[in-house]
Motif scaffolding. Structure first.
Motif, PDB file in Angstrom:
ATOM      1  N   GLN A 125      11.310  -1.877  19.037  1.00 11.18           N
ATOM      2  CA  GLN A 125      11.986  -3.167  18.970  1.00 11.18           C
ATOM      3  C   GLN A 125      11.878  -3.751  17.551  1.00 11.18           C
ATOM      4  OE1 GLN A 125      13.653  -4.232  21.735  1.00 11.18           O
ATOM      5  NE2 GLN A 125      12.974  -2.282  22.644  1.00 11.18           N
ATOM      6  N   GLY A 126      12.582  -4.840  17.347  1.00 14.63           N
ATOM      7  CA  GLY A 126      12.544  -5.487  16.044  1.00 14.63           C
ATOM      8  C   GLY A 126      11.151  -5.910  15.635  1.00 14.63           C
ATOM      9  N   GLU A 127      10.366  -6.355  16.616  1.00 14.92           N
ATOM     10  CA  GLU A 127       8.992  -6.762  16.333  1.00 14.92           C
ATOM     11  C   GLU A 127       8.163  -5.589  15.819  1.00 14.92           C
ATOM     12  OE1 GLU A 127       5.414  -9.110  18.711  1.00 14.92           O
ATOM     13  OE2 GLU A 127       6.807  -7.821  19.797  1.00 14.92           O
ATOM     14  N   ASP A 128       8.398  -4.403  16.396  1.00 12.11           N
ATOM     15  CA  ASP A 128       7.676  -3.210  15.944  1.00 12.11           C
ATOM     16  C   ASP A 128       8.023  -2.879  14.494  1.00 12.11           C
ATOM     17  OD1 ASP A 128       6.604  -2.876  18.529  1.00 12.11           O
ATOM     18  OD2 ASP A 128       8.416  -1.822  19.177  1.00 12.11           O
ATOM     19  N   LEU A 129       9.310  -3.011  14.152  1.00  8.62           N
ATOM     20  CA  LEU A 129       9.723  -2.721  12.776  1.00  8.62           C
ATOM     21  C   LEU A 129       9.069  -3.690  11.789  1.00  8.62           C
ATOM     22  CD1 LEU A 129      13.545  -1.975  13.156  1.00  8.62           C
ATOM     23  CD2 LEU A 129      11.682  -0.344  12.803  1.00  8.62           C
ATOM     24  N   LEU A 130       8.949  -4.948  12.211  1.00  8.57           N
ATOM     25  CA  LEU A 130       8.319  -5.941  11.340  1.00  8.57           C
ATOM     26  C   LEU A 130       6.863  -5.580  11.084  1.00  8.57           C
ATOM     27  CD1 LEU A 130       8.385  -8.627   9.826  1.00  8.57           C
ATOM     28  CD2 LEU A 130       7.846  -9.778  11.987  1.00  8.57           C
ATOM     29  N   ILE A 131       6.165  -5.172  12.137  1.00  5.16           N
ATOM     30  CA  ILE A 131       4.755  -4.788  11.982  1.00  5.16           C
ATOM     31  C   ILE A 131       4.628  -3.554  11.096  1.00  5.16           C
ATOM     32  CG2 ILE A 131       2.748  -3.919  13.233  1.00  5.16           C
ATOM     33  CD1 ILE A 131       3.645  -5.693  15.573  1.00  5.16           C
ATOM     34  N   MET A 132       5.529  -2.586  11.291  1.00 10.83           N
ATOM     35  CA  MET A 132       5.497  -1.390  10.441  1.00 10.83           C
ATOM     36  C   MET A 132       5.721  -1.761   8.980  1.00 10.83           C
ATOM     37  SD  MET A 132       7.667   1.384  12.647  1.00 10.83           S
ATOM     38  CE  MET A 132       7.189   1.833  14.305  1.00 10.83           C
ATOM     39  N   ALA A 133       6.647  -2.689   8.747  1.00 17.05           N
ATOM     40  CA  ALA A 133       6.937  -3.109   7.372  1.00 17.05           C
ATOM     41  C   ALA A 133       5.726  -3.795   6.741  1.00 17.05           C
ATOM     42  CB  ALA A 133       8.150  -4.041   7.362  1.00 17.05           C
ATOM     43  N   VAL A 134       5.062  -4.652   7.514  1.00 17.97           N
ATOM     44  CA  VAL A 134       3.865  -5.329   6.997  1.00 17.97           C
ATOM     45  C   VAL A 134       2.766  -4.307   6.694  1.00 17.97           C
ATOM     46  CG1 VAL A 134       2.024  -6.953   7.574  1.00 17.97           C
ATOM     47  CG2 VAL A 134       4.392  -7.501   8.149  1.00 17.97           C
ATOM     48  N   CYS A 135       2.566  -3.364   7.629  1.00 14.80           N
ATOM     49  CA  CYS A 135       1.566  -2.308   7.412  1.00 14.80           C
ATOM     50  C   CYS A 135       1.919  -1.493   6.171  1.00 14.80           C
ATOM     51  CB  CYS A 135       1.467  -1.393   8.637  1.00 14.80           C
ATOM     52  SG  CYS A 135       0.735  -2.152  10.097  1.00 14.80           S
ATOM     53  N   GLY A 136       3.214  -1.201   6.018  1.00 18.17           N
ATOM     54  CA  GLY A 136       3.654  -0.409   4.875  1.00 18.17           C
ATOM     55  C   GLY A 136       3.403  -1.119   3.560  1.00 18.17           C
ATOM     56  N   VAL A 137       3.721  -2.407   3.494  1.00 16.50           N
ATOM     57  CA  VAL A 137       3.479  -3.182   2.269  1.00 16.50           C
ATOM     58  C   VAL A 137       1.993  -3.228   1.956  1.00 16.50           C
ATOM     59  CG1 VAL A 137       3.592  -5.495   1.265  1.00 16.50           C
ATOM     60  CG2 VAL A 137       5.559  -4.571   2.490  1.00 16.50           C
ATOM     61  N   LEU A 138       1.184  -3.415   3.001  1.00 12.73           N
ATOM     62  CA  LEU A 138      -0.267  -3.483   2.810  1.00 12.73           C
ATOM     63  C   LEU A 138      -0.820  -2.163   2.275  1.00 12.73           C
ATOM     64  CD1 LEU A 138      -2.931  -5.049   3.255  1.00 12.73           C
ATOM     65  CD2 LEU A 138      -2.984  -4.102   5.562  1.00 12.73           C
ATOM     66  N   VAL A 139      -0.434  -1.065   2.924  1.00  5.15           N
ATOM     67  CA  VAL A 139      -0.990   0.242   2.554  1.00  5.15           C
ATOM     68  C   VAL A 139      -0.447   0.724   1.210  1.00  5.15           C
ATOM     69  CG1 VAL A 139      -1.069   2.678   3.192  1.00  5.15           C
ATOM     70  CG2 VAL A 139      -1.435   0.922   4.927  1.00  5.15           C
ATOM     71  N   LEU A 140       0.872   0.655   1.030  1.00  2.21           N
ATOM     72  CA  LEU A 140       1.455   1.146  -0.228  1.00  2.21           C
ATOM     73  C   LEU A 140       1.057   0.246  -1.402  1.00  2.21           C
ATOM     74  CD1 LEU A 140       5.023   2.194   0.981  1.00  2.21           C
ATOM     75  CD2 LEU A 140       2.994   3.616   0.674  1.00  2.21           C
ATOM     76  N   GLY A 141       1.025  -1.066  -1.165  1.00  2.00           N
ATOM     77  CA  GLY A 141       0.581  -1.975  -2.215  1.00  2.00           C
ATOM     78  C   GLY A 141      -0.869  -1.724  -2.599  1.00  2.00           C
ATOM     79  N   GLY A 142      -1.718  -1.537  -1.583  1.00  7.12           N
ATOM     80  CA  GLY A 142      -3.128  -1.264  -1.852  1.00  7.12           C
ATOM     81  C   GLY A 142      -3.324   0.073  -2.541  1.00  7.12           C
ATOM     82  N   THR A 143      -2.566   1.074  -2.114  1.00  6.24           N
ATOM     83  CA  THR A 143      -2.669   2.395  -2.746  1.00  6.24           C
ATOM     84  C   THR A 143      -2.258   2.326  -4.215  1.00  6.24           C
ATOM     85  OG1 THR A 143      -2.154   3.454  -0.630  1.00  6.24           O
ATOM     86  CG2 THR A 143      -1.902   4.788  -2.616  1.00  6.24           C
ATOM     87  N   LEU A 144      -1.209   1.578  -4.500  1.00  7.09           N
ATOM     88  CA  LEU A 144      -0.766   1.427  -5.891  1.00  7.09           C
ATOM     89  C   LEU A 144      -1.810   0.654  -6.703  1.00  7.09           C
ATOM     90  CD1 LEU A 144       1.568   1.876  -7.896  1.00  7.09           C
ATOM     91  CD2 LEU A 144       2.503  -0.328  -7.164  1.00  7.09           C
TER      92      LEU A 144
END
Length: 271
Positions: A125-144
């Motif tokens: 659902q849309g809510e799942d995509l939002l959570i994935m996006a937040v997780c992605g920003v957190l992980v990729l931002g932290g990795t960078l």
């Protein structure tokens, strides 16, 4: 279907980048254990909310995953226990706890949490995509942000000590990144197949690239491409999406591995 395509692309990129550290540091067992260790958190959230799915499952799994990661990190700190021993203890304890909790709820035991074990990308659902996006920003931002530090502790711990880097803290940060990645990927391939998303694209990229940042870019691309192709194949062949994605990535790995071996053999002068 559009939400599913967006989800597999996001998960493929996140898993591809973080998976490089898992492959380089030889943490495949840790990734497998952690993906199973989130089960009690997911089960508690599911039952406590009366069978609702969505953000509660992500947050429940996230809490269990981070607790497991930090627990493994604490047990292995100062070489109290060997890492594989600590991982095995936490893995079996958390997984058994999850099964025990699920077994008390007939609805979860019989049907609903099967999607958690094997994924349900078409039900995103849309809510799942939002959570994935937040997780992605957190992980990729932290990795960078921690790229150089994580690179040093992954390749040369002695150099990290000489530079007085907080190696233990950085290791715990990396474990937390892996836990968040697993949570973000939960609805796509499920707990049972999560390890493949972390390992297979990164292992394929390791054959093709020598530098870590090149490996990450290739791994992220392979993860996203494998997710899209696997999802489309599952649609046209009428098979489950999670296994289809994993088999597609594995086929790419087998192709690249075979081609690299043939290339090396052709380059080696005949004696």
């Amino acid at each position: 279907m559009q939400r599913a395509l967006v989800a597999v692309v996001m998960v493929g990129i996140i898993s591809g980048v973080v998976g490089c550290y898992v492959v380089i540091r030889g943490m495949s067992f840790f990734g497998d254990a952690l993906s199973h260790s989130i089960l009690p958190g997911v089960a508690i959230s599911y039952i406590a909310t009366g069978g609702a799915s969505g953000a509660n499952l992500f947050f429940g799994g996230l809490i269990a995953g981070i607790i497991s990661a930090l627990g493994i990190g604490w047990l292995t700190r100062g070489e109290r226990l060997k890492e594989d021993t600590a991982i095995g203890i936490v893995f079996v304890a958390m997984y058994a706890l999850g099964i025990a909790i699920i077994s008390h709820d007939a609805r979860a035991y019989g049907r609903d949490l099967v999607h958690i074990l094997f994924g349900n990308v078409l039900g995103i659902q849309g809510e799942d995509l939002l959570i994935m996006a937040v997780c992605g920003v957190l992980v990729l931002g932290g990795t960078l942000f921690f790229y150089k530090e994580l690179q040093i502790i992954s390749f040369d711990l002695n150099l990290a000590r000489s530079l007085r880097l907080p190696a233990e803290t950085l290791r715990l940060i990396l474990l937390a990144f892996i836990a968040v990645t697993i949570i973000a990927s939960l609805r796509v391939v499920g707990i049972a197949l999560m390890l493949a998303m972390l390992i297979v694209p990164a292992a394929t990229a390791q054959i093709l690239a020598k530098r870590l940042h090149h490996m990450m870019l290739i791994s992220a691309g392979l993860g996203a491409l494998g997710g899209v192709v696997g999802l489309l194949l599952s649609y046209y062949l009428d098979i489950a999406a999670g296994p289809s994605i994993v088999l597609t990535m594995t086929a790419v790995f087998a192709l690249v591995f075979t081609a690299s071996r043939l290339y090396l053999r052709l380059r080696t002068p005949a004696r």
